[in-house]
Design a protein around this motif. Structure first.
Motif, PDB file in Angstrom:
ATOM      1  N   LEU A   1       0.212  -1.228  -2.802  1.00 16.29           N
ATOM      2  CA  LEU A   1       1.071  -1.096  -1.630  1.00 16.29           C
ATOM      3  C   LEU A   1       2.533  -1.334  -1.998  1.00 16.29           C
ATOM      4  O   LEU A   1       3.424  -0.588  -1.583  1.00 16.29           O
ATOM      5  CB  LEU A   1       0.625  -2.087  -0.554  1.00 16.29           C
ATOM      6  N   LEU A   2       2.804  -2.369  -2.794  1.00 20.87           N
ATOM      7  CA  LEU A   2       4.169  -2.673  -3.207  1.00 20.87           C
ATOM      8  C   LEU A   2       4.774  -1.521  -4.008  1.00 20.87           C
ATOM      9  O   LEU A   2       5.932  -1.148  -3.820  1.00 20.87           O
ATOM     10  CB  LEU A   2       4.184  -3.958  -4.047  1.00 20.87           C
ATOM     11  N   PHE A   3       3.963  -0.947  -4.899  1.00 17.18           N
ATOM     12  CA  PHE A   3       4.429   0.172  -5.720  1.00 17.18           C
ATOM     13  C   PHE A   3       4.813   1.370  -4.852  1.00 17.18           C
ATOM     14  O   PHE A   3       5.880   1.962  -5.019  1.00 17.18           O
ATOM     15  CB  PHE A   3       3.337   0.570  -6.714  1.00 17.18           C
ATOM     16  N   LEU A   4       3.938   1.705  -3.904  1.00 18.47           N
ATOM     17  CA  LEU A   4       4.187   2.872  -3.047  1.00 18.47           C
ATOM     18  C   LEU A   4       5.400   2.663  -2.150  1.00 18.47           C
ATOM     19  O   LEU A   4       6.169   3.590  -1.900  1.00 18.47           O
ATOM     20  CB  LEU A   4       2.944   3.172  -2.209  1.00 18.47           C
ATOM     21  N   GLN A   5       5.569   1.433  -1.648  1.00 17.84           N
ATOM     22  CA  GLN A   5       6.695   1.168  -0.756  1.00 17.84           C
ATOM     23  C   GLN A   5       8.032   1.295  -1.478  1.00 17.84           C
ATOM     24  O   GLN A   5       9.021   1.739  -0.908  1.00 17.84           O
ATOM     25  CB  GLN A   5       6.554  -0.228  -0.142  1.00 17.84           C
ATOM     26  N   LYS A   6       8.055   0.916  -2.750  1.00 22.39           N
ATOM     27  CA  LYS A   6       9.294   1.029  -3.519  1.00 22.39           C
ATOM     28  C   LYS A   6       9.617   2.485  -3.830  1.00 22.39           C
ATOM     29  O   LYS A   6      10.779   2.863  -3.953  1.00 22.39           O
ATOM     30  CB  LYS A   6       9.161   0.227  -4.823  1.00 22.39           C
ATOM     31  N   LYS A   7       8.594   3.309  -3.965  1.00 21.07           N
ATOM     32  CA  LYS A   7       8.794   4.719  -4.279  1.00 21.07           C
ATOM     33  C   LYS A   7       9.304   5.517  -3.078  1.00 21.07           C
ATOM     34  O   LYS A   7       9.945   6.547  -3.238  1.00 21.07           O
ATOM     35  CB  LYS A   7       7.481   5.334  -4.783  1.00 21.07           C
TER      36      LYS A   7
ATOM     37  N   PHE B   1       8.470   6.674   1.386  1.00 15.77           N
ATOM     38  CA  PHE B   1       7.394   7.045   2.296  1.00 15.77           C
ATOM     39  C   PHE B   1       6.724   8.355   1.903  1.00 15.77           C
ATOM     40  O   PHE B   1       5.526   8.530   2.091  1.00 15.77           O
ATOM     41  CB  PHE B   1       7.951   7.150   3.730  1.00 15.77           C
ATOM     42  N   ARG B   2       7.490   9.279   1.337  1.00 18.02           N
ATOM     43  CA  ARG B   2       6.901  10.548   0.905  1.00 18.02           C
ATOM     44  C   ARG B   2       5.907  10.329  -0.233  1.00 18.02           C
ATOM     45  O   ARG B   2       4.896  11.025  -0.323  1.00 18.02           O
ATOM     46  CB  ARG B   2       8.002  11.520   0.468  1.00 18.02           C
ATOM     47  N   TRP B   3       6.197   9.385  -1.116  1.00 16.80           N
ATOM     48  CA  TRP B   3       5.258   9.046  -2.182  1.00 16.80           C
ATOM     49  C   TRP B   3       3.969   8.493  -1.599  1.00 16.80           C
ATOM     50  O   TRP B   3       2.867   8.847  -2.029  1.00 16.80           O
ATOM     51  CB  TRP B   3       5.888   8.024  -3.134  1.00 16.80           C
ATOM     52  N   LEU B   4       4.129   7.626  -0.611  1.00 15.85           N
ATOM     53  CA  LEU B   4       2.949   7.035   0.029  1.00 15.85           C
ATOM     54  C   LEU B   4       2.095   8.137   0.651  1.00 15.85           C
ATOM     55  O   LEU B   4       0.874   8.160   0.479  1.00 15.85           O
ATOM     56  CB  LEU B   4       3.404   6.018   1.079  1.00 15.85           C
ATOM     57  N   GLU B   5       2.737   9.054   1.355  1.00 15.20           N
ATOM     58  CA  GLU B   5       2.005  10.160   1.977  1.00 15.20           C
ATOM     59  C   GLU B   5       1.314  11.027   0.926  1.00 15.20           C
ATOM     60  O   GLU B   5       0.176  11.462   1.115  1.00 15.20           O
ATOM     61  CB  GLU B   5       2.963  11.006   2.818  1.00 15.20           C
ATOM     62  N   ALA B   6       2.006  11.264  -0.195  1.00 10.37           N
ATOM     63  CA  ALA B   6       1.435  12.118  -1.252  1.00 10.37           C
ATOM     64  C   ALA B   6       0.189  11.484  -1.863  1.00 10.37           C
ATOM     65  O   ALA B   6      -0.813  12.178  -2.115  1.00 10.37           O
ATOM     66  CB  ALA B   6       2.484  12.366  -2.339  1.00 10.37           C
ATOM     67  N   VAL B   7       0.236  10.176  -2.093  1.00 12.45           N
ATOM     68  CA  VAL B   7      -0.933   9.488  -2.658  1.00 12.45           C
ATOM     69  C   VAL B   7      -2.102   9.527  -1.680  1.00 12.45           C
ATOM     70  O   VAL B   7      -3.249   9.778  -2.059  1.00 12.45           O
ATOM     71  CB  VAL B   7      -0.570   8.032  -3.023  1.00 12.45           C
ATOM     72  N   VAL B   8      -1.805   9.288  -0.407  1.00 11.16           N
ATOM     73  CA  VAL B   8      -2.855   9.317   0.616  1.00 11.16           C
ATOM     74  C   VAL B   8      -3.497  10.696   0.698  1.00 11.16           C
ATOM     75  O   VAL B   8      -4.733  10.827   0.729  1.00 11.16           O
ATOM     76  CB  VAL B   8      -2.270   8.916   1.990  1.00 11.16           C
TER      77      VAL B   8
ATOM     78  N   ASN C   1      -7.502   4.231   0.318  1.00 10.98           N
ATOM     79  CA  ASN C   1      -6.646   4.899   1.298  1.00 10.98           C
ATOM     80  C   ASN C   1      -6.497   4.067   2.567  1.00 10.98           C
ATOM     81  O   ASN C   1      -5.404   3.901   3.107  1.00 10.98           O
ATOM     82  CB  ASN C   1      -7.239   6.264   1.655  1.00 10.98           C
ATOM     83  N   SER C   2      -7.608   3.531   3.029  1.00  8.38           N
ATOM     84  CA  SER C   2      -7.604   2.769   4.274  1.00  8.38           C
ATOM     85  C   SER C   2      -6.774   1.496   4.147  1.00  8.38           C
ATOM     86  O   SER C   2      -6.216   1.009   5.128  1.00  8.38           O
ATOM     87  CB  SER C   2      -9.039   2.414   4.669  1.00  8.38           C
ATOM     88  N   THR C   3      -6.694   0.976   2.927  1.00  7.63           N
ATOM     89  CA  THR C   3      -5.889  -0.216   2.669  1.00  7.63           C
ATOM     90  C   THR C   3      -4.443  -0.004   3.090  1.00  7.63           C
ATOM     91  O   THR C   3      -3.835  -0.842   3.753  1.00  7.63           O
ATOM     92  CB  THR C   3      -5.936  -0.547   1.156  1.00  7.63           C
ATOM     93  N   VAL C   4      -3.881   1.128   2.704  1.00  8.89           N
ATOM     94  CA  VAL C   4      -2.478   1.409   2.971  1.00  8.89           C
ATOM     95  C   VAL C   4      -2.219   1.545   4.470  1.00  8.89           C
ATOM     96  O   VAL C   4      -1.296   0.941   5.023  1.00  8.89           O
ATOM     97  CB  VAL C   4      -2.045   2.700   2.242  1.00  8.89           C
ATOM     98  N   THR C   5      -3.052   2.329   5.140  1.00  6.46           N
ATOM     99  CA  THR C   5      -2.802   2.612   6.559  1.00  6.46           C
ATOM    100  C   THR C   5      -3.067   1.400   7.449  1.00  6.46           C
ATOM    101  O   THR C   5      -2.360   1.188   8.426  1.00  6.46           O
ATOM    102  CB  THR C   5      -3.659   3.796   7.023  1.00  6.46           C
ATOM    103  N   ALA C   6      -4.061   0.598   7.116  1.00  5.40           N
ATOM    104  CA  ALA C   6      -4.333  -0.603   7.922  1.00  5.40           C
ATOM    105  C   ALA C   6      -3.192  -1.599   7.809  1.00  5.40           C
ATOM    106  O   ALA C   6      -2.842  -2.281   8.779  1.00  5.40           O
ATOM    107  CB  ALA C   6      -5.644  -1.252   7.484  1.00  5.40           C
ATOM    108  N   THR C   7      -2.586  -1.689   6.632  1.00  2.00           N
ATOM    109  CA  THR C   7      -1.439  -2.580   6.442  1.00  2.00           C
ATOM    110  C   THR C   7      -0.267  -2.141   7.311  1.00  2.00           C
ATOM    111  O   THR C   7       0.376  -2.956   7.981  1.00  2.00           O
ATOM    112  CB  THR C   7      -1.000  -2.592   4.969  1.00  2.00           C
ATOM    113  N   LEU C   8       0.014  -0.848   7.310  1.00  2.00           N
ATOM    114  CA  LEU C   8       1.098  -0.323   8.139  1.00  2.00           C
ATOM    115  C   LEU C   8       0.833  -0.589   9.619  1.00  2.00           C
ATOM    116  O   LEU C   8       1.721  -0.993  10.366  1.00  2.00           O
ATOM    117  CB  LEU C   8       1.264   1.179   7.900  1.00  2.00           C
ATOM    118  N   ALA C   9      -0.418  -0.364  10.051  1.00  2.00           N
ATOM    119  CA  ALA C   9      -0.771  -0.584  11.457  1.00  2.00           C
ATOM    120  C   ALA C   9      -0.597  -2.050  11.833  1.00  2.00           C
ATOM    121  O   ALA C   9      -0.096  -2.382  12.912  1.00  2.00           O
ATOM    122  CB  ALA C   9      -2.207  -0.134  11.711  1.00  2.00           C
TER     123      ALA C   9
END
Length: 432
Positions: free
Chosen positions: A150-156, A158-165, A316-324
């Motif tokens: 999560l930390l890695f994706l946030q630094k990259k 939001f588009r990176w986060l979406e691409a990984v998901v 995948n669910s890890t990232v979205t649940a954290t945001l929620a």
């Protein structure tokens, strides 16, 4: 007014070309729908879909389809809320409702996030055990390390986060496309499964699994998540710009949720073909399904693909649940924590519970806990759906974008279905 913007660190951070083609604009809006779709194909869905397919064959495909349609309609409402008001669902609730109502809604939302996180912990731990033979209690603890992802994706960005998901969703879809091919389902019974079965209203066990599928498919935390993530797009804020943003964001989520429907249907169909059709009607355990897929289908890759898809789904669910969770805490309580801190708090609660169950009851206990988490989520649905429908139907808050009469009728029917099923579920649970 709210003191905090939804996901302030990425709010309106992605530009939308003003004079571009339909395809380019759709690509600009593509992303939030897939973050939402993750919740509709998370590990919690697997247990209910496996249980429904192995116990009742293709009969519950109608429920999977109906749940997916419910999801598409409700996510359209969250798109409208976020685009028109410039606030997420939690922020709007705080603005409109009395303090005691918001406190109750916040507490229900936090229970929902823990239940969702519990499903991710269990699903990922089971996948680690199946693929790499990591003991369940250790696997549960290892899931806490996903905060590094999560930390890695946030630094990259939001588009990176979406691409990984989206990449992980593609892996899940590809795995189950192959599982469908390997399972050779019977076409006629499969198509008949999309017609409501009479037993659904007379068989309590079937109805219980159906409610579980509804809870696993229509995820309440996504209603908060989507209303915030659509605000990452820097579209025009006039009426024309908002109308266009609603259109493209709805297309994005509908396409993504169609993929989620395919995955859920594929899990149930594969379970029906591999287990129900071969006399293994009691398979509702993910580990048991993994062990049986290869010998029953006669394909060595069947079990491996199943495990890989489960691991991708859990991550995948890890990232979205954290945001929620972040959206809910900031929106209701105006408390802003660093996402990794919020993640550790929520995940710690889920890890402690999952470790205790894993040590006491092993894999079977975790599988039962996984199904129970989906029932909890189903019971939380009305507390997110009712405020959403109330707000989006209000001309005071939505202006010209308030729900039309025909849409009010549709969402009213959806709400009545959800509330009635949950009332039955509570009565059934209290009756033992």
């Amino acid at each position: 007014m709210s003191a905090l913007k939804s996901l302030s660190e990425v709010h309106r951070s992605i530009s939308v070309p003003a004079n571009a083609s339909f395809v380019r604009k759709l690509l600009a809006f593509t992303g939030p729908g897939y973050l939402v779709a993750v919740g509709y194909m998370d590990p919690g869905n697997w247990a209910t879909d496996l249980g429904g397919g192995s116990a009742f064959g293709y009969s519950l495909l109608f429920v999977v389809l109906l749940s997916s349609i419910f999801a598409m309609v409700l996510q359209h409402l969250t798109v409208k809320l976020g685009v028109v008001t410039g606030r997420d669902l939690a922020q709007m609730c705080r603005q409109i409702f009395p303090r005691w109502v918001n406190l109750f809604l916040w507490l229900m939302a936090e229970v929902m996030i823990v239940a969702c996180d519990l499903a991710e912990v269990i699903g990922t731990a089971i996948a680690l055990e199946l693929l790499f033979h990591i003991p369940l209690p250790i696997g549960v603890v290892v899931t806490g390390l996903d905060v590094l992802l999560l930390l890695f994706l946030q630094k990259k960005g939001f588009r990176w986060l979406e691409a990984v998901v989206i990449s992980l969703i593609a892996i899940v879809v590809a795995c189950f496309a192959l599982e469908l091919i390997f399972s050779h389902p019977q076409i006629a019974p499969l198509m008949a499964g999309f017609i409501p079965a009479r037993d659904l209203f007379t068989n309590q066990e079937m109805l219980l699994i159906a409610v579980g599928i509804l809870g696993a498919t229509v995820m309440p935390h996504n209603l908060y998540l989507h209303s915030a993530t659509v605000q990452t797009r820097a579209h025009a804020t006039n009426a024309k710009g908002k109308k266009e943003a609603i259109k493209f964001a709805t297309i994005d989520s509908t396409i993504a949720l169609t993929l989620a429907f395919f995955v859920n249907a594929a899990i149930l169909i594969s379970a029906a073909a591999a287990f129900f059709a071969t006399g293994h009607q009691a398979v509702a355990d993910i580990s048991q399904a993994y062990q049986l897929l290869t010998p029953l289908l006669g394909v060595g890759l069947a079990s491996v693909l199943f495990g890989v898809a489960l691991l991708a789904s859990g991550q995948n669910s890890t990232v979205t649940a954290t945001l929620a969770g972040q959206i809910i805490l900031e929106g209701f309580m105006h408390i802003k924590l660093k996402p990794w801190v919020r993640r550790l708090i929520t995940r710690s609660l889920a890890i402690v519970l999952a470790v205790i169950i894993a040590l006491l009851f092993g894999g079977s206990g975790l599988s039962r806990l996984l199904i129970f988490s989906q029932i909890i989520l189903s019971m939380q649905l009305p507390f997110a759906v009712l405020p959403l429908i109330y707000i989006t139907s209000s001309k005071r808050h939505m202006g010209q974008f308030a729900n039309k009469t025909w849409l009010k009728i549709i969402v009213g029917a959806i709400t009545c279905t959800i509330v009635c099923l949950n009332a039955w579920l509570v009565a059934y649970t209290l009756a033992g």
